[in-house]
Design a protein around this motif. Structure first.
Motif, PDB file in Angstrom:
ATOM      1  N   GLU A   1      -2.475  65.991  60.290  1.00 36.95           N
ATOM      2  CA  GLU A   1      -2.720  65.154  58.935  1.00 36.95           C
ATOM      3  C   GLU A   1      -3.589  65.343  57.803  1.00 36.95           C
ATOM      4  O   GLU A   1      -3.336  65.816  56.701  1.00 36.95           O
ATOM      5  CB  GLU A   1      -3.920  63.464  59.409  1.00 36.95           C
TER       6      GLU A   1
ATOM      7  N   ARG B   1      -2.239  65.812  54.265  1.00 35.56           N
ATOM      8  CA  ARG B   1      -2.810  65.272  52.691  1.00 35.56           C
ATOM      9  C   ARG B   1      -3.770  66.086  51.888  1.00 35.56           C
ATOM     10  O   ARG B   1      -3.548  65.517  50.446  1.00 35.56           O
ATOM     11  CB  ARG B   1      -3.635  64.365  53.116  1.00 35.56           C
TER      12      ARG B   1
ATOM     13  N   ALA C   1       0.507  64.895  48.368  1.00 32.14           N
ATOM     14  CA  ALA C   1       0.495  63.561  48.605  1.00 32.14           C
ATOM     15  C   ALA C   1       1.096  62.796  50.273  1.00 32.14           C
ATOM     16  O   ALA C   1       2.456  63.858  49.977  1.00 32.14           O
ATOM     17  CB  ALA C   1       0.183  62.314  47.422  1.00 32.14           C
ATOM     18  N   SER C   2       0.683  62.102  50.299  1.00 38.07           N
ATOM     19  CA  SER C   2       1.402  61.398  52.216  1.00 38.07           C
ATOM     20  C   SER C   2       0.882  60.569  51.818  1.00 38.07           C
ATOM     21  O   SER C   2      -0.385  60.092  52.080  1.00 38.07           O
ATOM     22  CB  SER C   2       1.311  62.672  52.614  1.00 38.07           C
ATOM     23  N   ASN C   3       1.398  59.369  53.039  1.00 36.35           N
ATOM     24  CA  ASN C   3       0.834  58.096  53.392  1.00 36.35           C
ATOM     25  C   ASN C   3       0.850  58.387  54.658  1.00 36.35           C
ATOM     26  O   ASN C   3       2.561  58.947  55.019  1.00 36.35           O
ATOM     27  CB  ASN C   3       1.447  57.463  53.745  1.00 36.35           C
ATOM     28  N   ILE C   4       0.043  57.851  55.448  1.00 32.00           N
ATOM     29  CA  ILE C   4       0.378  58.027  56.829  1.00 32.00           C
ATOM     30  C   ILE C   4      -0.088  56.782  57.606  1.00 32.00           C
ATOM     31  O   ILE C   4      -0.306  56.400  57.550  1.00 32.00           O
ATOM     32  CB  ILE C   4      -1.032  58.924  56.774  1.00 32.00           C
TER      33      ILE C   4
ATOM     34  N   ALA D   1       3.625  61.498  58.726  1.00 33.02           N
ATOM     35  CA  ALA D   1       3.590  61.731  57.675  1.00 33.02           C
ATOM     36  C   ALA D   1       4.851  61.284  56.644  1.00 33.02           C
ATOM     37  O   ALA D   1       5.562  61.509  57.143  1.00 33.02           O
ATOM     38  CB  ALA D   1       2.831  63.667  57.241  1.00 33.02           C
TER      39      ALA D   1
END
Length: 283
Positions: free
Chosen positions: A151, A155, A159-162, A201
């Protein structure tokens, strides 16, 4: 050899003597070391600046002199400690190109320390991401971006959505994961091991922003909460029906994307292979 963050050039020495300093400490005669220094001044584009002092140079010129001073002694490895941190954005990009050129010419191992993710991705053959004194992942730039292992890496690098969910079964060659915070069932490109909790991710650029739809998998109903113009794309945030907030960066060009405003209902969709399983979150 080492290139320091603040360059650490000797202010009372001319450029040619700064570059020659390592050879002087090794006992090389003055004529030979000055000839080698002049050769490096030629290579870094400062041929006529040998008699100048560091305070007479720009930041980019001082950086090149510091690089020449470290390389002239032909080290086996060169350590660069955030050498571009003091430069403005445009000069930093120019010096990145210069560093790549020098690296190709001299063929040495460069160990480059930086907090700038873009710099790391553009300069490196292999990247080690560290967190709290621990190596989180070592990979090529492409592997690091497309398949982050943890994670923190997801991040920190871009950019990443978790996305969090629980395994619920399989359909053909795909694994199924229930994700209450999205209010959706996720279909991923490979079966996953049994576990009470899985994390993935999801890069913002992999998300399609479309008119409301009723697709069964990897399609989430959401409401736009923020829309920011970013040149060739729009950066949007949207709240899903399950309460999660996702960020997406759809390309401009369609009337629907241009019309995204807070309060607009949309569907957020993506392909199964866009979800990367984070190994540190597997139960």
């Amino acid at each position: 050899g080492m290139v320091f963050q603040d360059y650490a050039l000797f202010p009372h020495m001319t450029l040619i003597d700064n570059i020659a300093y390592g050879h002087k400490m090794r006992g090389m005669d003055k004529r030979t070391r000055r000839a080698l220094s002049q050769n490096w001044l030629d290579r870094i584009g400062l041929s006529t600046h040998g008699s100048r002092f560091p305070h007479e140079l720009s930041g980019g010129q001082r950086q090149r002199v510091a690089l020449a001073r470290a390389l002239t002694v032909e080290p086996a490895v060169l350590l660069l400690d955030e050498p571009l941190g003091a430069l403005d954005a445009n000069l930093r990009r120019q010096m990145q190109i210069e560093l790549k050129r020098v690296h190709r010419e001299v063929g040495l191992t460069f160990i480059y320390v930086t907090h700038d993710q873009e710099e790391a991705l553009s300069l490196s053959d292999r990247i080690a991401v560290m967190h709290g004194g621990r190596v989180e992942q070592v990979a090529t730039a492409v592997e690091l971006y497309d398949a982050p292992a943890t994670e923190f890496v997801a991040r920190f690098v871009g950019a990443s959505n978790i996305v969090t969910g629980c395994r619920s079964g399989e359909i053909g060659e795909f694994g199924l994961v229930e994700c209450p915070t999205l209010g959706a069932t996720l279909k991923i490109s490979r079966p996953v091991v049994d576990g009470s909790l899985l994390q993935f991710a999801l890069r913002p650029e992999r998300i399609r922003v479309e008119p409301p739809s009723s697709e069964a998998f990897n399609c989430v109903s959401a409401t736009i909460t923020e829309s920011l113009f970013a040149g060739s794309f729009v950066r949007v945030r949207a709240d899903t029906i399950g309460g999660a907030c996702l960020e997406a960066t759809p390309a401009r060009g369609s009337a629907f994307i241009e019309g995204l405003r807070p309060g607009v209902a949309v569907s957020l969709a993506w392909e199964p292979e866009s979800l990367t399983l984070l190994t540190n979150a597997q139960a």
